[in-house]
Design a protein around this motif. Structure first.
Motif, PDB file in Angstrom:
ATOM      1  N   GLN A 102      17.601  34.456  -4.707  1.00 23.02           N
ATOM      2  CA  GLN A 102      18.949  34.007  -5.053  1.00 23.02           C
ATOM      3  C   GLN A 102      19.180  32.577  -4.555  1.00 23.02           C
ATOM      4  O   GLN A 102      19.659  31.712  -5.301  1.00 23.02           O
ATOM      5  N   GLN A 103      18.802  32.339  -3.306  1.00 21.69           N
ATOM      6  CA  GLN A 103      18.996  31.004  -2.731  1.00 21.69           C
ATOM      7  C   GLN A 103      18.148  29.966  -3.461  1.00 21.69           C
ATOM      8  O   GLN A 103      18.620  28.867  -3.771  1.00 21.69           O
TER       9      GLN A 103
ATOM     10  N   ALA B  46      15.687  30.110 -13.618  1.00 27.40           N
ATOM     11  CA  ALA B  46      15.677  31.330 -14.439  1.00 27.40           C
ATOM     12  C   ALA B  46      14.637  32.319 -13.915  1.00 27.40           C
ATOM     13  O   ALA B  46      14.890  33.524 -13.831  1.00 27.40           O
ATOM     14  N   ARG B  47      13.472  31.803 -13.535  1.00 28.22           N
ATOM     15  CA  ARG B  47      12.441  32.683 -12.969  1.00 28.22           C
ATOM     16  C   ARG B  47      12.962  33.382 -11.721  1.00 28.22           C
ATOM     17  O   ARG B  47      12.732  34.580 -11.517  1.00 28.22           O
ATOM     18  N   GLU B  48      13.667  32.630 -10.872  1.00 29.44           N
ATOM     19  CA  GLU B  48      14.168  33.213  -9.626  1.00 29.44           C
ATOM     20  C   GLU B  48      15.254  34.250  -9.879  1.00 29.44           C
ATOM     21  O   GLU B  48      15.284  35.308  -9.239  1.00 29.44           O
TER      22      GLU B  48
ATOM     23  N   ASN C 252      18.153  20.447 -10.892  1.00 30.59           N
ATOM     24  CA  ASN C 252      17.892  20.252 -12.327  1.00 30.59           C
ATOM     25  C   ASN C 252      16.542  20.820 -12.748  1.00 30.59           C
ATOM     26  O   ASN C 252      15.796  20.204 -13.504  1.00 30.59           O
ATOM     27  N   ASN C 253      16.240  22.017 -12.233  1.00 29.00           N
ATOM     28  CA  ASN C 253      15.035  22.741 -12.635  1.00 29.00           C
ATOM     29  C   ASN C 253      15.475  24.108 -13.155  1.00 29.00           C
ATOM     30  O   ASN C 253      15.252  25.129 -12.505  1.00 29.00           O
ATOM     31  N   PRO C 254      16.100  24.147 -14.327  1.00 33.34           N
ATOM     32  CA  PRO C 254      16.649  25.414 -14.815  1.00 33.34           C
ATOM     33  C   PRO C 254      15.584  26.460 -15.125  1.00 33.34           C
ATOM     34  O   PRO C 254      15.834  27.653 -14.981  1.00 33.34           O
ATOM     35  N   ALA C 255      14.384  26.021 -15.552  1.00 32.46           N
ATOM     36  CA  ALA C 255      13.327  26.996 -15.843  1.00 32.46           C
ATOM     37  C   ALA C 255      12.929  27.731 -14.565  1.00 32.46           C
ATOM     38  O   ALA C 255      12.768  28.961 -14.552  1.00 32.46           O
TER      39      ALA C 255
ATOM     40  N   LEU D 162      17.320  25.389  -7.196  1.00 37.65           N
ATOM     41  CA  LEU D 162      16.615  24.817  -8.348  1.00 37.65           C
ATOM     42  C   LEU D 162      17.584  24.402  -9.447  1.00 37.65           C
ATOM     43  O   LEU D 162      17.345  23.408 -10.148  1.00 37.65           O
ATOM     44  N   LEU D 163      18.667  25.152  -9.600  1.00 42.75           N
ATOM     45  CA  LEU D 163      19.706  24.717 -10.546  1.00 42.75           C
ATOM     46  C   LEU D 163      20.279  23.374 -10.111  1.00 42.75           C
ATOM     47  O   LEU D 163      20.454  22.459 -10.926  1.00 42.75           O
TER      48      LEU D 163
END
Length: 738
Positions: free
Chosen positions: A658-659, A674-676, A668-671, A664-665
């Protein structure tokens, strides 16, 4: 530690009985039956049946044992012991039967009882040596020598020494011991078997020894069974399977060999024939733990799911597949691409990785028995390993383990499985830290420190012995460390290309001493001298200061308990730097971080934990604390890196996922986010709606509106009044209209 594991069939330990070599004769009839069996005479069974009608229970026991009626033989031996309490021979024979019947522990007790009656009784010493050898205990050779001192004509002891020498990859000593056995008895079948196996291991297509064996006993399948064992421990699995098949063609009654064949077939991914062979062994009464455990494991495969790509096969337990698959697949793909480039070699087919959430299932997959300490094992192009969930959180690095085993896949394939164990293990240890991951790999542990201090490291020409027949409890661990450091030494002094050249040399069946002379233009003894000097430079401070460090780290712990923070900070640097590899519970890194926090200095507290992580610290709680400290200081990238490292160690930490997803959001690493958040969902969180919503946000940011909408709807299905989800759904709908 990726510990080497193999299993010596009980049939090998009992082979000399089956051949009739040196059976302590209670009667001429017993000796006659043993002689018939030694020559593969068709009348052997009738002879043993006749023994069962004897009035002497000791003779009856030999008869039932010869017929493999172990229960009746057991009862008869027990009765015989009551009549002859002071007869060490009866206890030895009973113990040999137990050894054949996969009960080495019970056998050992009987041999000990025989030695209490006669401390120098050679057959009892031989039995103890066999028990030790079957567990790869280096003391087996010492005990066998004691047996020979007591009885210089004990052929089986020489044969056992030959076997152990060959297991150490010492062909010269193995041949010498085998020839000495033959000098004692020209019909020493197991000695001839060792000589034949040496030829086969050296890729000779034919050997005169098998002809001599079969002239003496035309159905002596044990010769091929023994060769199968040696092919197995040298990781030449295809040849092991072929040898086991030949053994059974000669003697279909070798149920221990049939069981080994089944386990070997399973290791090679041939589950169908594996089950067939194991069930046949089981139905014929060979119900050893390895046989029954492996059949149960095959039954459990219905609980696994398989994911395939052109280059990989990933088998995961269904309950954790959703969580593990993204991480394992990504690392598996990365490792294959990296090794293909480093080794200049492309595998002929896909590599298969099997991940077991139950450590005992992994152990059974490895050798048919629970209770091993290994983390991963390679069988040809199949890797079996523990899941992160199978161990205490932080106790092992799953990604490091996988990279270690995948190195084996490449090196074994490149050499057609003709590579000494020390080199392939050492190179795999080297590769764990040689791919830009200094926090991976094995650390300098206290046992290795003590071994270095006591000068227990083996010469490079003998280092395989440390893996196969350790003479002290930590020697396997020490040998992994030493072999890895040898590869580091070679890379540092001569360059990585020398390691590649050695791979190809070993593939040509060149022995270690010859490879050392060829590649480094020096004798192995000079290589050892230079390596030990290099290692001493690296470890001297820790080795010399270890005894004082133990006292000082205890004192530092006491200061922490007393909250003497200034003293902890004042002394901590020096204590930490004496033994920087120590990252277990109660490390100086953690003590100093705690002290800095108590003094309100979060930056220095984080710096200590960053050192802890870089040195290989793997405790999830500590790594999460590092991430929290970095986040509190606005160092989001550093915080995310700490949690990414945690993912490669332990994956069942929903809060950590979750953290990391939120970080990562923000980065600016949305991919990645999303994995997390998918990992959070896979862990079945309490806040299901929130997890779906967070995943929807990440998918929206990565320009996947349809998937984002599905996740928002799932969030609202779980919590219809969840306003953030309602708002996001409106945003997605508006974007769709545009």
């Amino acid at each position: 530690m990726k510990l080497f594991i193999s299993f010596v069939p009980a049939a090998f330990a009992a082979a000399s009985f089956l051949a009739g070599a040196q059976v302590p004769a209670q009667t001429a009839d017993v000796a006659h039956c043993a002689e018939l069996r030694h020559h593969g005479d068709p009348g052997t069974r009738a002879c043993y049946q006749n023994l069962t009608r004897s009035r002497e229970p000791g003779v009856q026991a030999e008869g039932f044992w010869g017929l493999r009626d172990y229960k009746s033989a057991n009862d008869a031996f027990r009765a015989a012991i009551k009549l002859h309490e002071k007869d060490p021979n009866l206890r030895v024979r009973w113990g040999r039967m137990y050894l054949e019947h996969w009960q080495a522990g019970d056998a050992g007790k009987l041999f000990e009882e025989a030695l209490q009656i006669d401390k120098d009784y050679a057959p009892a010493l031989l039995g103890m040596a066999m028990v030790a050898a079957d567990s790869f205990d280096g003391k087996g050779a010492e005990i066998a020598e004691r047996a020979l001192k007591s009885d210089p004509k004990l052929v089986e002891a020489r044969e056992l020494l030959a076997r152990m020498a060959l297991e150490d990859n010492n062909d010269e000593k193995a041949a010498q011991e085998a020839n000495e056995a033959l000098a004692m008895s020209s019909e020493a079948l197991d000695a001839m078997t060792i000589l034949a196996t040496i030829d086969w291991l050296n890729d000779k297509t034919s050997t005169p020894w098998i002809d001599r064996i079969l002239k003496i006993n035309p159905v002596y399948g044990q010769a091929y069974a023994t060769a199968g064992h040696f092919f197995d421990i040298n990781r030449r699995y295809t040849e092991a399977i072929r040898s086991y098949h030949k053994a059974l063609e000669l003697d279909p009654t070798l149920m221990a060999t049939r069981s080994e064949l089944g386990i070997e077939l399973m290791r090679s991914g041939n589950d169908g024939e594996a089950r067939q062979q194991l069930e046949q062994a089981y139905n014929e009464g060979y119900q050893s733990p390895a046989t029954t455990n492996t059949l149960k494991l095959l039954d459990s495969y219905k609980n696994y799911v398989t994911f395939e790509t052109p280059t990989t096969i990933l088998r995961l337990e269904k309950k954790e597949a959703a969580l593990l698959k993204p991480y394992f697949q990504a690392e598996l793909d990365r490792a294959v691409a990296t090794y293909e480039k480093k080794y200049h070699y492309k595998l002929k087919g896909p590599v298969q990785v099997e991940v077991f959430p139950n450590h005992e299932d992994f152990a059974v997959r490895t050798l048919g028995m629970p209770g091993i300490g290994a983390l991963g094992v390679t069988f040809d192009s199949v890797v079996a390993m523990d899941s992160p969930s199978s161990r205490k959180p932080g106790s092992f690095h799953w990604d490091s383990t996988m990279w270690h085993e995948l190195s084996h896949v490449y090196v074994l394939s490149m050499t057609n499985h003709r590579v000494p164990r020390w080199f392939t293990e050492g190179l795999a240890v080297y590769e764990e830290t040689g791919n830009g991951n200094p926090d991976w790999g094995d650390r300098l542990d206290p046992e290795t420190i003590m071994a270095i201090k006591a000068k227990k490291l083996l010469p490079v020409s003998q280092i395989d012995r440390g893996f196969i027949h350790p003479t002290y409890p930590a020697q396997v661990t020490v040998s992994y460390f030493q072999a890895g450091k040898i590869c580091n030494f070679i890379d540092e002094k001569w360059g990585y290309d020398k390691l590649l050249a050695m791979i190809h040399d070993f593939g040509e069946l060149e022995p270690t001493p010859q490879v050392i002379e060829k590649e480094f233009k020096m004798k192995p003894e000079e290589f050892d001298r230079q390596f030990l000097a290099w290692l001493d430079d690296q470890t001297k401070r820790t080795v010399d200061g270890f005894d004082d460090w133990k006292k000082e780290i205890r004192g530092l712990s006491e200061d922490v308990k007393a909250k003497k923070w200034d003293e902890v900070i004042a002394q901590g640097d020096a204590i930490r730097d004496v033994y920087p590899d120590y990252v277990e519970a109660g490390s100086a890194y953690e003590f100093m971080s705690e002290a800095y926090l108590a003094k309100g200095d979060k930056a220095k507290a984080a710096a200590e934990l960053e050192r802890y992580s870089s040195a290989g610290g793997r405790d999830p709680v500590t790594l999460k604390q590092l991430a929290a400290l970095e986040t509190a200081q606005g160092h989001k990238r550093e915080a995310a890196a700490a949690l990414e490292r945690l993912n490669l160690i332990y994956l069942e930490d929903g809060d950590g996922h979750q953290q990391l997803g939120q970080l990562l959001l923000d980065l600016n690493n949305p991919a990645g986010a999303a994995r997390e958040f998918q990992a959070v969902l896979a862990g079945k969180p309490i806040d299901v709606a929130g997890a779906h919503y967070q995943l929807a946000r990440a998918l929206q940011a990565s320009h996947q509106p349809d998937k984002a909408r599905d996740e928002v709807l799932s969030a609202l299905e779980a919590a219809p009044g969840f306003k953030p989800a309602q708002k996001l759904l409106l945003e997605l709908s508006a974007d769709e209209k545009e």
